[in-house]
Scaffold this motif. Structure first.
Motif, mmCIF file in Angstrom:
data_model
loop_
_atom_site.group_PDB
_atom_site.id
_atom_site.type_symbol
_atom_site.label_atom_id
_atom_site.label_comp_id
_atom_site.label_asym_id
_atom_site.label_seq_id
_atom_site.Cartn_x
_atom_site.Cartn_y
_atom_site.Cartn_z
ATOM 1 N N GLY A 125 -8.423 -17.239 -7.282
ATOM 2 C CA GLY A 125 -7.906 -16.640 -6.057
ATOM 3 C C GLY A 125 -6.500 -16.115 -6.218
ATOM 4 N N ILE A 126 -5.638 -16.870 -6.888
ATOM 5 C CA ILE A 126 -4.251 -16.429 -7.070
ATOM 6 C C ILE A 126 -4.183 -15.228 -8.001
ATOM 7 C CG2 ILE A 126 -2.029 -17.106 -8.075
ATOM 8 C CD1 ILE A 126 -2.533 -19.905 -6.935
ATOM 9 N N SER A 127 -5.005 -15.213 -9.046
ATOM 10 C CA SER A 127 -5.031 -14.059 -9.946
ATOM 11 C C SER A 127 -5.499 -12.806 -9.211
ATOM 12 C CB SER A 127 -5.958 -14.350 -11.130
ATOM 13 O OG SER A 127 -6.012 -13.240 -11.999
ATOM 14 N N TYR A 128 -6.564 -12.955 -8.430
ATOM 15 C CA TYR A 128 -7.061 -11.813 -7.659
ATOM 16 C C TYR A 128 -6.052 -11.394 -6.597
ATOM 17 C CZ TYR A 128 -10.094 -9.060 -4.612
ATOM 18 O OH TYR A 128 -10.626 -8.055 -3.848
ATOM 19 N N ALA A 129 -5.427 -12.391 -5.935
ATOM 20 C CA ALA A 129 -4.427 -12.088 -4.913
ATOM 21 C C ALA A 129 -3.238 -11.346 -5.501
ATOM 22 C CB ALA A 129 -3.965 -13.382 -4.238
ATOM 23 N N SER A 130 -2.879 -11.646 -6.749
ATOM 24 C CA SER A 130 -1.751 -10.972 -7.390
ATOM 25 C C SER A 130 -2.015 -9.483 -7.532
ATOM 26 C CB SER A 130 -1.485 -11.600 -8.764
ATOM 27 O OG SER A 130 -1.182 -12.966 -8.642
ATOM 28 N N LEU A 131 -3.209 -9.136 -7.984
ATOM 29 C CA LEU A 131 -3.573 -7.718 -8.097
ATOM 30 C C LEU A 131 -3.618 -7.059 -6.722
ATOM 31 C CD1 LEU A 131 -6.448 -8.036 -10.732
ATOM 32 C CD2 LEU A 131 -4.136 -7.188 -11.134
ATOM 33 N N LEU A 132 -4.224 -7.755 -5.779
ATOM 34 C CA LEU A 132 -4.329 -7.222 -4.426
ATOM 35 C C LEU A 132 -2.954 -7.033 -3.805
ATOM 36 C CD1 LEU A 132 -6.202 -6.392 -2.115
ATOM 37 C CD2 LEU A 132 -6.394 -8.807 -1.483
ATOM 38 N N PHE A 133 -2.048 -7.970 -4.053
ATOM 39 C CA PHE A 133 -0.712 -7.873 -3.487
ATOM 40 C C PHE A 133 0.072 -6.696 -4.076
ATOM 41 C CE2 PHE A 133 3.834 -9.115 -3.986
ATOM 42 C CZ PHE A 133 4.210 -8.868 -2.683
ATOM 43 N N LEU A 134 -0.056 -6.459 -5.379
ATOM 44 C CA LEU A 134 0.647 -5.340 -5.992
ATOM 45 C C LEU A 134 0.268 -4.022 -5.313
ATOM 46 C CD1 LEU A 134 0.511 -6.231 -9.786
ATOM 47 C CD2 LEU A 134 2.579 -5.777 -8.464
ATOM 48 N N VAL A 135 -1.015 -3.830 -5.098
ATOM 49 C CA VAL A 135 -1.471 -2.607 -4.446
ATOM 50 C C VAL A 135 -1.029 -2.585 -2.987
ATOM 51 C CG1 VAL A 135 -3.482 -1.178 -3.908
ATOM 52 C CG2 VAL A 135 -3.436 -2.516 -6.023
ATOM 53 N N SER A 136 -1.185 -3.709 -2.295
ATOM 54 C CA SER A 136 -0.811 -3.785 -0.877
ATOM 55 C C SER A 136 0.685 -3.620 -0.675
ATOM 56 C CB SER A 136 -1.269 -5.129 -0.292
ATOM 57 O OG SER A 136 -2.652 -5.309 -0.432
ATOM 58 N N MET A 137 1.479 -4.118 -1.623
ATOM 59 C CA MET A 137 2.929 -3.990 -1.512
ATOM 60 C C MET A 137 3.342 -2.525 -1.539
ATOM 61 S SD MET A 137 5.917 -5.952 -3.686
ATOM 62 C CE MET A 137 5.129 -5.648 -5.264
ATOM 63 N N GLY A 138 2.738 -1.748 -2.432
ATOM 64 C CA GLY A 138 3.038 -0.321 -2.456
ATOM 65 C C GLY A 138 2.604 0.373 -1.179
ATOM 66 N N LEU A 139 1.435 -0.017 -0.671
ATOM 67 C CA LEU A 139 0.916 0.595 0.548
ATOM 68 C C LEU A 139 1.799 0.278 1.749
ATOM 69 C CD1 LEU A 139 -1.453 2.175 1.858
ATOM 70 C CD2 LEU A 139 -2.597 -0.031 2.177
ATOM 71 N N THR A 140 2.212 -0.981 1.886
ATOM 72 C CA THR A 140 3.018 -1.369 3.045
ATOM 73 C C THR A 140 4.440 -0.833 2.940
ATOM 74 O OG1 THR A 140 3.417 -3.239 4.530
ATOM 75 C CG2 THR A 140 3.930 -3.593 2.227
ATOM 76 N N LEU A 141 4.960 -0.659 1.709
ATOM 77 C CA LEU A 141 6.274 -0.029 1.537
ATOM 78 C C LEU A 141 6.239 1.408 2.033
ATOM 79 C CD1 LEU A 141 9.187 -0.025 0.358
ATOM 80 C CD2 LEU A 141 8.154 0.773 -1.795
#
Length: 301
Positions: free
Chosen positions: A13-29
Motif C-alpha cells: 500500500g505504501i509503495s503504491y501510495a508513493s506513486l499515486l502521491f507523486l502524480v497527485s502532487m503534480g495535479l494538485t499543485l
C-alpha cells in the motif's frame, strides 16, 4: 490470518501510495496555482512510464549498476515532463486563464485525447515494462518477509524527498513565495509585479515532471498498457478530492489512506479492489464536502 496479511498490505500500500502521491502532487499543485483540473496530467504519467520502459532495457544491456539505471530513469522523466509541460502550457493553457473552469477542463480533456493517440502511434497496443532496475537492487527482508528493495525503500523515499523538496521550494525560495502569492490572490500578486505567466509555466512544468516521474517509477513494477493514463488520472482525482483541492500535504495523507485500503482489499476482498478508492472518496465527501483538509470559507455577499 489478518496479522499475517497486514505487513504485506502495508508495504504494498505504501509503495503504491508513493506513486499515486507523486502524480497527485503534480495535479494538485497545478490546480492550486492555476485553478485548472488538468485531465491531460494522466498523459504525463503514461509518457514518463513508456519512455522509461523504452530506454531502461537499452541501458541495462551495457550496465547493471542501479545508480546508472536510476539516473537514466530520472533523466528520461525530467526530459519528458519538462518538454510536455512547457509545450502544453505555452500552446494551450496560457490562453485559457480567463475561460470558465468547465472550458479549461474540456481543453485539457481534448489535449488528453490527442496525447493518447500520439502514445498509440509511438508505442502501439503492446504492454511495456522494465524490471531490470528492480533486479539490480536486490531484495530486503522485513518482519521475516522478503521484499524488493526498489518497492520497499526506493519508491517511498523518492516520493518523500519530492514532497519535502516541493515544500521547501514553496516556503523558502523567491519563486516559491511568488507562487504562494498567486495562490492566495492572483490579481494582487500581479499588481505587485509578479510575472504570473512565468509562474504558471514553472508550475505546470513542475507538475508535469512529477507526473512523469510517477510514471517512470511505475514502469519497473507494473505493465504499462493502453488506458493506464486514464486509470491514473481518475485515481489522482480521487486522492485530491478526498484531501481537498489544492492541499499538497493533505494529498500525501489521502494517498497513503487510499493506497493501504486498496492493498488490504486486494488481500481480503479482491472484488472491491477497484472500487475501494472511490468508496473512500464518496464517504469523505458525504461527511466533508470540501475534503478532509480544506477549511470551508464563509460566503461574502
Amino acid at each position: 490470518m489478518f496479522m499475517t496479511i497486514l505487513p504485506l498490505a502495508l508495504v504494498d500500500g505504501i509503495s503504491y501510495a508513493s506513486l499515486l502521491f507523486l502524480v497527485s502532487m503534480g495535479l494538485t499543485l497545478i490546480f492550486g496555482v492555476m485553478g485548472i483540473l488538468n485531465v491531460a496530467h494522466g498523459s504525463f504519467y503514461a509518457f514518463g512510464g513508456y519512455a522509461a520502459a523504452t530506454f531502461l532495457p537499452w541501458v541495462a544491456m551495457y550496465t547493471d549498476s542501479p545508480w546508472l539505471l536510476m539516473a537514466t530513469l530520472f533523466t528520461v522523466a525530467l526530459i519528458v515532463g519538462a518538454c510536455m509541460g512547457g509545450i502544453l502550457e505555452i500552446v494551450f493553457i496560457r490562453h485559457s486563464y480567463a475561460y470558465d473552469p468547465v472550458l479549461k477542463l474540456l481543453i485539457t480533456f481534448g489535449v488528453f485525447l490527442m496525447l493518447e493517440d500520439v502514445r498509440g502511434l509511438i508505442w502501439g497496443p503492446q504492454p511495456y515494462s522494465a524490471n531490470e532496475i528492480v533486479q539490480s537492487m536486490g531484495n530486503t527482508e522485513l518482519w521475516g518477509i522478503t521484499y524488493t528493495s526498489y518497492q520497499l525503500i526506493v519508491v517511498p523515499i523518492i516520493a518523500l524527498l519530492a514532497y519535502l523538496g516541493l515544500s521547501y521550494f514553496l516556503s523558502h525560495t523567491n519563486l516559491g513565495k511568488q507562487t504562494v502569492a498567486i495562490i492566495h490572490n492572483r490579481e494582487v500578486a500581479e499588481s505587485q509585479g509578479i510575472n504570473a505567466k512565468k509562474i504558471g509555466l514553472i508550475t505546470f512544468t513542475i507538475g508535469a515532471v512529477l507526473g512523469a516521474i510517477g510514471g517512470a517509477l511505475s514502469a519497473p513494477t507494473t505493465s504499462l498498457v493502453p488506458g493506464s493514463s486514464a486509470d491514473m488520472i481518475v485515481l489522482s482525482f480521487a486522492v485530491i478530492a478526498t484531501a481537498g483541492l489544492g492541499q499538497i500535504s493533505g494529498a500525501l495523507i489521502a494517498a497513503i489512506l487510499i493506497g493501504i485500503a486498496r492493498s488490504l482489499a486486494v488481500y481480503l476482498a479482491p472484488d472491491f479492489e477497484v472500487a475501494t478508492p472511490y468508496i473512500i472518496m464518496v464517504i469523505v465527501l458525504i461527511i466533508r464536502p470540501n475534503g478532509l483538509f480544506t477549511v470551508a470559507q464563509a460566503r461574502t455577499i
